[in-house]
Scaffold this motif. Sequence first.
Motif, PDB file in Angstrom:
ATOM      1  N   GLN A  40      16.507  52.006   6.554  1.00  0.00           N
ATOM      2  CA  GLN A  40      17.644  52.730   6.454  1.00  0.00           C
ATOM      3  C   GLN A  40      17.911  52.848   5.055  1.00  0.00           C
ATOM      4  O   GLN A  40      18.637  53.919   4.799  1.00  0.00           O
ATOM      5  N   VAL A  48      15.404  60.520   5.678  1.00  0.00           N
ATOM      6  CA  VAL A  48      16.709  59.592   5.351  1.00  0.00           C
ATOM      7  C   VAL A  48      17.619  60.513   5.384  1.00  0.00           C
ATOM      8  O   VAL A  48      18.932  60.596   5.688  1.00  0.00           O
TER       9      VAL A  48
ATOM     10  N   PHE B  13      13.894  51.114  13.327  1.00  0.00           N
ATOM     11  CA  PHE B  13      15.029  52.055  12.609  1.00  0.00           C
ATOM     12  C   PHE B  13      14.047  53.148  11.821  1.00  0.00           C
ATOM     13  O   PHE B  13      14.768  53.989  11.054  1.00  0.00           O
ATOM     14  N   SER B  31      16.498  61.440  14.593  1.00  0.00           N
ATOM     15  CA  SER B  31      17.725  61.147  14.239  1.00  0.00           C
ATOM     16  C   SER B  31      18.820  62.472  14.674  1.00  0.00           C
ATOM     17  O   SER B  31      19.359  62.383  15.382  1.00  0.00           O
ATOM     18  N   HIS B 115      21.747  54.217  10.947  1.00  0.00           N
ATOM     19  CA  HIS B 115      21.414  54.494   9.586  1.00  0.00           C
ATOM     20  C   HIS B 115      22.800  54.506   8.581  1.00  0.00           C
ATOM     21  O   HIS B 115      23.482  55.158   8.962  1.00  0.00           O
TER      22      HIS B 115
END
Lengths: 203, 249
Positions: A40, A48, B13, B31, B115
């Motif tokens: 993360q 991300v 993740f 995601s 996240h």
Amino acid sequence: MARSAVSITRKAASLATSSALALPLMAMVAPGARAVGMPQLDFANPLVTGQVIWGGVIFLVLYLLLSRSALPKVEKVLATRRLTIENDLDIARRAKAHADAAVDDLHQARRSAMAEAQANVEKVVEDARVAALRQTQEMNARLAEDIRQAEARVAAARAEALGSLRQIAGETAQVLVHQVSGTSVPGDVLASRVNDAATARGF
Amino acid sequence: MAAGSTIDALGQFELHPVLGGLGQSLRFSQSPVMMIVASALVLAFLYVGMRPAAVVPGRLQSAAEICYDFIYNMAVDTIGAEGRAFFPFVFTLFFFILAGNYLGLLPFSFAFTSHVAVTLALALLVFVLSVVVSLKVQGAKFFAHFMPAGAPVALAPLLVPIEILSFLSRPVSLSIRLFANMVAGHVMLEMFAAFTIMLAGLGLVGDVLAVGPVVINIALMALELLVGALQAYVFAILTCIYLREAVAH
């Protein structure tokens, strides 16, 4: 009250944050865990940062669909329900008012009918009483008249009888005096004596 | 995944592009896919639930109405009458996060709320919104809040920076709270699942002992269901509290 609840919420939230923060850190330093860092925090990865842009777009679309379409639909159903319930309650209230009025009318009609019937009964009783009284009076008058006439007749008969009695007594006495003494008594003396004797005896 | 004697608790993740090269060039990972699924579920829940639009609702319609009333009451009770304007936003926020949290609990799924970039973006959205509303409603008076009423003026040099710092830390605490809770839950689930696999490799004794972590994971799943709802609620209620401060005169 609300403020204390808010402060408790905040405290609980901060406690949860601190404890929850500790857990992944513990996991990261746990023996056997691969220390490669958290994916993360790899902001060099375009995926991300990409999810933030996509997330923004998706969130915006979701917000617009919810605020313009889905939520007003729910609101409309809830408003319709409120309106329906209020209308039904109004109808029920009106129906109840009608029913109450009808019951009142019924009671009123019943009361007036009872009063009328009572008045009729009283009138009939009064009429009967008056008629009976009149009849009694008439009968009494008639009887009184009959009695009076009968008494008059009795009195006349008695007077007549008594008149004859004096004459018979006078004649009988004249006959007896004549037979005993061979003389006759003057008529007026004899009549006077007979009258005295009759009066003394109540004739 | 358990790999030998090591546990890769954080691998879950990682983001992977979907649709191959197209996903990579569009920065489209699993995601956003889960975000779309979450949004679709929320919308489907409302649309399908409210389809009968019955005066006497069925189960699904009741559930949809309860959700509506729950968030509506939360917004109006906390923010006040002005909360009606923010209700769709709070509703979107709550159910986006809730659906994200719960979707992440499904096997082979992904929790986008784990996240920090996502949670920080949401928290910044709330923060910016509250600041904009504050400035619009209160104007320059908004800055007076940094000096607590009734405090001695002499303490201003100390209090004002603390208040500013406290104010600025809101998006940080808001985002870290959600992010950390979700990460912690998923790490624990992963680790106990890995314990089960590792113990199962030890033969008969291990097979018996491996039941332990499975039982713990069942309990953890229950806990995560609670945490998922609680964190969505905390995020939404704090948003309401910030907005109440913004609209308060």
